[in-house]
Design a protein around this motif. Structure first.
Motif, PDB file in Angstrom:
ATOM      1  N   LYS A 174       0.846  -1.193   0.000  1.00 37.42           N
ATOM      2  CA  LYS A 174       0.000   0.000   0.000  1.00 37.42           C
ATOM      3  C   LYS A 174       0.892   1.258   0.000  1.00 37.42           C
ATOM      4  CE  LYS A 174      -4.165  -1.872   1.780  1.00 37.42           C
ATOM      5  NZ  LYS A 174      -4.188  -3.032   2.674  1.00 37.42           N
ATOM      6  N   ASN A 231     -10.387  -6.585  13.062  1.00 28.55           N
ATOM      7  CA  ASN A 231     -10.566  -5.218  12.629  1.00 28.55           C
ATOM      8  C   ASN A 231     -12.014  -5.072  12.163  1.00 28.55           C
ATOM      9  OD1 ASN A 231     -10.097  -2.714  11.695  1.00 28.55           O
ATOM     10  ND2 ASN A 231      -8.723  -3.313  10.032  1.00 28.55           N
ATOM     11  N   SER A 276      -2.361   1.278  13.499  1.00 28.02           N
ATOM     12  CA  SER A 276      -1.414   2.285  13.000  1.00 28.02           C
ATOM     13  C   SER A 276      -0.678   1.807  11.752  1.00 28.02           C
ATOM     14  CB  SER A 276      -0.412   2.665  14.099  1.00 28.02           C
ATOM     15  OG  SER A 276       0.265   1.514  14.546  1.00 28.02           O
ATOM     16  N   ARG A 327     -12.143   1.795  14.714  1.00 29.67           N
ATOM     17  CA  ARG A 327     -10.875   1.661  13.983  1.00 29.67           C
ATOM     18  C   ARG A 327     -10.935   2.347  12.627  1.00 29.67           C
ATOM     19  NH1 ARG A 327      -7.006  -2.996  15.304  1.00 29.67           N
ATOM     20  NH2 ARG A 327      -6.638  -2.788  13.110  1.00 29.67           N
TER      21      ARG A 327
HETATM   22  P1  ADP Z   1      -1.757  -2.730  12.991  1.00 27.35           P
HETATM   23  O1  ADP Z   1      -0.997  -3.938  12.510  1.00 27.35           O
HETATM   24  O2  ADP Z   1      -0.871  -1.662  13.566  1.00 27.35           O
HETATM   25  O3  ADP Z   1      -2.933  -3.022  13.854  1.00 27.35           O
HETATM   26  P2  ADP Z   1      -2.650  -2.652  10.258  1.00 27.35           P
HETATM   27  O4  ADP Z   1      -1.407  -2.730   9.454  1.00 27.35           O
HETATM   28  O5  ADP Z   1      -3.464  -3.863  10.425  1.00 27.35           O
HETATM   29  O6  ADP Z   1      -2.347  -2.039  11.686  1.00 27.35           O
HETATM   30  O7  ADP Z   1      -3.537  -1.475   9.652  1.00 27.35           O
HETATM   31  C1  ADP Z   1      -4.856  -1.217  10.093  1.00 27.35           C
HETATM   32  C2  ADP Z   1      -5.777  -1.071   8.901  1.00 27.35           C
HETATM   33  O8  ADP Z   1      -5.403   0.096   8.166  1.00 27.35           O
HETATM   34  C3  ADP Z   1      -5.677  -2.220   7.932  1.00 27.35           C
HETATM   35  O9  ADP Z   1      -6.936  -2.486   7.385  1.00 27.35           O
HETATM   36  C4  ADP Z   1      -4.712  -1.723   6.875  1.00 27.35           C
HETATM   37  O10 ADP Z   1      -4.890  -2.351   5.635  1.00 27.35           O
HETATM   38  C5  ADP Z   1      -5.041  -0.247   6.834  1.00 27.35           C
HETATM   39  N1  ADP Z   1      -3.873   0.534   6.445  1.00 27.35           N
HETATM   40  C6  ADP Z   1      -2.771   0.743   7.195  1.00 27.35           C
HETATM   41  N2  ADP Z   1      -1.887   1.497   6.525  1.00 27.35           N
HETATM   42  C7  ADP Z   1      -2.423   1.748   5.321  1.00 27.35           C
HETATM   43  C8  ADP Z   1      -1.984   2.498   4.161  1.00 27.35           C
HETATM   44  N3  ADP Z   1      -0.808   3.103   4.138  1.00 27.35           N
HETATM   45  N4  ADP Z   1      -2.832   2.568   3.114  1.00 27.35           N
HETATM   46  C9  ADP Z   1      -4.024   1.951   3.144  1.00 27.35           C
HETATM   47  N5  ADP Z   1      -4.491   1.245   4.192  1.00 27.35           N
HETATM   48  C10 ADP Z   1      -3.718   1.137   5.265  1.00 27.35           C
END
Ligand code: ADP
Length: 759
Positions: A223, A580, A256, A620
């Protein structure tokens, strides 16, 4: 290996009990002319048995036996599979030893895995054989994979091209299948198919049942990262590129984007070398499924899965491919750490604070700590990801031993929820109920807005105690000091410790009064009953290991929650992990004090981690979330920190306390649990042990004392607790102690280095 030898070896593997045939037995023929001039090697073999050390055998040098190879050798009258630990070439003294029976063709255990086994055995004070058993987890993988035969067109035109033959060739061109299936598809006889093979128009191909996995597609990109995420990703990727041993704490609130960041590091590590491997450990098998989807989206292939529930065939394939270095990306539970990776470059431990990384049965170990040790021995990188890191990891980061990579905010517009304490003394639930009016209102408001709620109650079943109103008898687990928990849906009383269960009796077994049982205290099922009374129209479900016993059930429930098919979820700690839910905006924690009871070293820390993870499920995405936490102890530092969402202040206070008391990570702990089938033996054995303990400066020994769980499955338990200053070699102390005592054969001694459970 010829087929007779293979069959014999397989039989030996299955039964590990074949009698050793008489006479010297080399895998090469005895009458081989070369044998006369061959020298002998002394070969040490480590068996997957609780033996103190490898055993020595002889083997002809011409066999070319090397450390790491798998062999079969006799122990007494049994033939047992083991791993070569050491080879001394041309050692005439080996002539007096028994001979190696068979050399197995499986990929050898790499040197780094052998070093890790020796290290871990010493550290955990376990026989090394117990650890090699965790490395060689699929004996079937030591043989070439089974094959099946398919038919493929060669392109040759048969001399006579009948209509039936044309149909067969057309079908064969579509898909390679076996002869029977091909004749079925072409609606013709097997003779037609055979005729085409005989004339060379079709060829038989042997296809492996365990083909290599498709390689991850490293040309794909992830992403678009935010600036904060990008900075974090660049930092961890730079460490991966630099190579060598390195640990980074990836520290950011839930949502995050820690996963997005570590996916970049995974990609970077896989790019290092064509056979570079990455292991991602997850705390729950159930979570693997959701993670698999994200990995697939990122790398175009599903990672190789490893946990206790994968079927034997998948295990065989995974093991062989991991050992050969062809499986590149592995996602698994804690046991995956012990697999013999050929070229492991990165280990990611997601939710590194999670208590499921501690294995409490069999070989007791903390997978996070062992992963760091494995990485150090193998010069690879570790990423520890968490929103609420363990205190040990946080201290290591503060001291600069680990890099501290922070992701401060939630990704995008999502904000952290508002968190409020509900003082149960001031706003009590109705008599006989568990939800204060504030929690009910919170869920009602969410329902009106068309949003979802979650009630968190970390206890399975209906009620933790079943009591006879007439005589006061409490239903106890047999031969175990633990109450039976009522499960209303199954109509059974269950021991959460031993798994024992029985139908709920119609009458008290003590006083025989019928229907005299009353349920004391709440579990998720009871909370659900109460929620249903308040919201009879709502769609309500329970999320616990009872309602979702496997990955499919979890996936199904998570999908229904994501699709808004559930209004109110009532869950145990299984909900705290990684899910989530975009439309979940209200979280009610029913009993935040639960984890504080029975107080062990990490009670406050664990409560903080779990409750803040649960609260973090709210809001979230775009919608703002709210969490209410019910407690009788609102002034406890942990509750204040939860309300203020001030993790740093909470940990600063905890760290100061641990430092003052010389507790981990400022000191070391170990536990020794002595158990015996009767109380007298337990007392005698633990007393003898206490008397034999070596005296070591900087090390305190407490006990023996009856364990809080003083009887489990008829075994009476006594505990010792050891606290030592950081510099003291606790493992060496334990090994020296164990070597001094000789106990009755019915007595069991369990050693728990760095204990997490004090029960
Ligand atoms: P964590 O592991 O810190 O809990 P995640 O990586 O699972 O966080 O991210 C939380 C949500 O936000 C997920 O659905 C993820 O796909 C989305 N997300 C996080 N960063 C981005 C990004 N840069 N662009 C699009 N979606 C994102």
């Amino acid at each position: 290996m010829n087929s007779t030898a293979r069959r014999r070896a397989m039989d030996a593997l299955k039964r590990q009990r074949a009698p050793a045939p008489a006479g010297p037995l080399f895998a090469v023929e005895e009458d081989d002319a070369e044998f006369e001039h061959d020298t002998l090697d002394k070969v040490s073999v480590l068996f997957p048995l609780p033996l103190p050390e490898p055993f020595d055998y002889r083997a002809a040098t011409s066999l070319g036996i090397e450390p790491g190879m798998h062999v079969i050798a006799p122990i007494g009258s049994r033939l047992v599979r083991g791993v070569v630990w050491d080879v001394q070439r041309n050692n005439p003294a080996a002539a007096n030893l028994k001979a190696i029976e068979e050399v197995l063709p499986g990929p050898p255990v790499p040197e780094i895995s052998r070093i890790f086994v020796d290290w871990a055995a010493k550290y955990l004070v376990r026989p090394p054989g117990d650890l090699i058993r965790m490395v060689v987890r699929s004996p079937e993988a030591l043989f070439p994979p089974p094959t099946y035969t398919v038919l493929a067109p060669t392109g040759e035109t048969p001399p006579k091209l009948t209509e039936a033959r044309t149909r067969v060739l057309e079908e064969a061109a579509k898909e390679q299948v076996n002869a029977a299936e091909l004749s079925r598809r072409a609606e013709t006889s097997s003779a037609v198919v055979k005729g085409l093979v005989d004339c060379g128009a079709l060829v038989k191909l042997e296809i492996s049942e365990d083909p290599p996995y498709p390689a991850p597609d490293l040309s794909r990109t992830g992403k678009d990262l935010s600036d904060i995420q990008l900075a974090a990703a660049e930092e961890v990727c730079a460490s991966v590129r630099a190579g060598g041993f390195h640990v980074a704490l990836l520290d950011g609130v839930t949502g995050s984007g820690k996963t997005e960041v570590y996916l970049e590091a995974v990609a970077e590590a896989l790019k290092l070398e064509p056979d570079a491997q990455v292991l991602v450990l997850l705390p729950e098998i159930a979570l693997t499924q959701a993670a698999m989807g994200r990995f697939k989206a990122r790398f175009g292939v599903t990672p190789v899965e490893w946990h206790s529930a994968i079927p034997q065939k998948a295990r065989r394939r995974a093991w062989r491919e991991i050992t050969a270095g062809r499986a590149r990306l592995i996602v698994g539970a804690r046991s995956a750490l012990f697999l013999p990776y050929k070229n492991l470059k990165l280990i990611v431990i997601d939710e590194e604070h999670d208590s499921s990384y501690k294995q409490e049965e069999g070989v007791i170990y903390q997978a996070r700590d062992l992963a760091v040790a494995r990485a150090k021995l193998g010069e690879c990188m570790v990423i520890l990801a968490s929103a609420t890191p363990s205190l040990e990891t946080l201290v290591n980061a503060q001291l600069g031993r680990y890099a501290h990579v922070k992701l401060a905010a939630r990704h995008g517009v999502a904000e952290l929820p508002d968190v409020e304490l509900v003082d149960l003394k001031e706003a009590p639930p109705e008599k006989g109920k568990w939800l204060s009016p504030k929690l009910v209102r919170g869920a009602a408001e969410a329902l009106l807005r068309g949003e979802q709620s979650l009630f968190y109650m970390n206890r399975r079943g209906y009620a933790p105690l079943t009591l006879c109103r007439a005589c006061g008898h409490r239903m106890k687990s047999p031969e175990t000091e633990s109450w039976l928990v009522e499960h209303k849906y199954s109509g059974r009383l269950v021991c959460h410790l031993t798994g024992f269960s029985m139908p709920k009796p119609k009458a008290c077994p003590e006083c025989l009064t019928p229907d005299s049982f009353t349920s004391i205290g709440p579990g998720v099922e009871r909370i659900e009953e109460e929620v249903r009374e308040h919201f009879p129209e709502a769609r309500i479900e329970i999320f616990s290991s009872d309602t979702t016993p496997n990955g499919d059930a979890v996936r199904d429930l998570v999908a229904r929650m994501e699709n808004n098919e559930i209004d109110i979820l009532i869950g145990t700690q299984i909900v705290a992990k990684g899910h989530n839910f975009p439309n979940l905006t209200f979280v009610g924690v029913v009993d935040a004090d639960l984890g504080l009871k029975g107080g062990d070293l990490r009670a406050g820390e664990r409560t903080f981690q779990l409750v803040s993870q649960v609260a973090g499920r709210a809001g979230r995405h775009e919608k703002k979330g709210r969490a209410l936490i019910q407690t009788y102890a609102p002034h406890e530092p942990v509750m204040q920190a939860l309300a203020a969402q001030d993790r740093d202040a909470f940990f600063a206070a905890e760290i100061a306390e641990r430092e003052a008391a010389g507790m981990p990570p400022y000191g070391r702990l170990a536990a020794v649990i002595v158990s015996a089938p009767n109380e007298q033996l337990a007392n005698e054995a633990s007393k003898t042990m206490g008397e034999k303990a070596p005296i070591v400066e900087g090390l305190d020994l407490w006990g023996p004392a009856p364990a809080p769980l003083s009887v489990i499955r008829g075994m009476h338990r006594r505990r010792f607790l050891i606290r030592a200053n950081r510099g003291v070699d606790v493992s060496a102390f334990l090994a020296a102690w164990a070597s001094r005592v000789k106990l009755h054969s019915a007595v069991r001694v369990q050693i728990d280095v760095d204990p997490y459970s004090f029960l």
